[in-house]
Scaffold this active site. Sequence first.
Site, short mmCIF file in Angstrom:
data_model
loop_
_atom_site.label_atom_id
_atom_site.label_comp_id
_atom_site.label_asym_id
_atom_site.label_seq_id
_atom_site.Cartn_x
_atom_site.Cartn_y
_atom_site.Cartn_z
N GLY A 282 -17.60 -8.83 -4.10
CA GLY A 282 -16.18 -8.62 -3.83
C GLY A 282 -15.33 -8.94 -5.04
CG ASP A 283 -14.94 -12.90 -6.50
OD1 ASP A 283 -13.95 -12.74 -5.77
OD2 ASP A 283 -15.62 -13.94 -6.50
CB ALA A 284 -18.10 -7.52 -9.20
CG PHE A 285 -14.19 -3.64 -5.20
CD1 PHE A 285 -14.73 -2.37 -5.14
CD2 PHE A 285 -12.84 -3.81 -4.92
CE1 PHE A 285 -13.92 -1.28 -4.79
CE2 PHE A 285 -12.03 -2.74 -4.57
CZ PHE A 285 -12.58 -1.46 -4.51
N GLY B 32 -12.25 -7.12 -9.87
CA GLY B 32 -12.13 -7.06 -11.32
C GLY B 32 -12.12 -5.64 -11.85
#
Length: 94
Positions: free
Chosen positions: A50-53, A55
């Site tokens: 989710g954090d990568a998304f 970003g």
Amino acid sequence: VTARPRVVVITQGPEATVLAIGDHERIWVEETYPVIPIDSKDIVDTNGAGDAFVGGFLAGLARGDSLSKCVALGNHAANVIIQRSGVTLPIQDE
């Protein structure tokens, strides 16, 4: 209350990403974007997806990309992260 439209992005793991645009009265646009297909044997660790998304999405937004391109960037970033152990980026040569 602001007149500026609001954008809401809902990620759902292996299900399509939902993008909704609207204001406090109604939703003007609702679109779905498929995630990048991946075989379950290639999924190593979903922590940080989710954090990568976010970003990837925000990087595209900051440089002025369309919202559909932002979703594609977010989906790509999440796809890369879930194929690695821990929240790590691949080195340049990979």
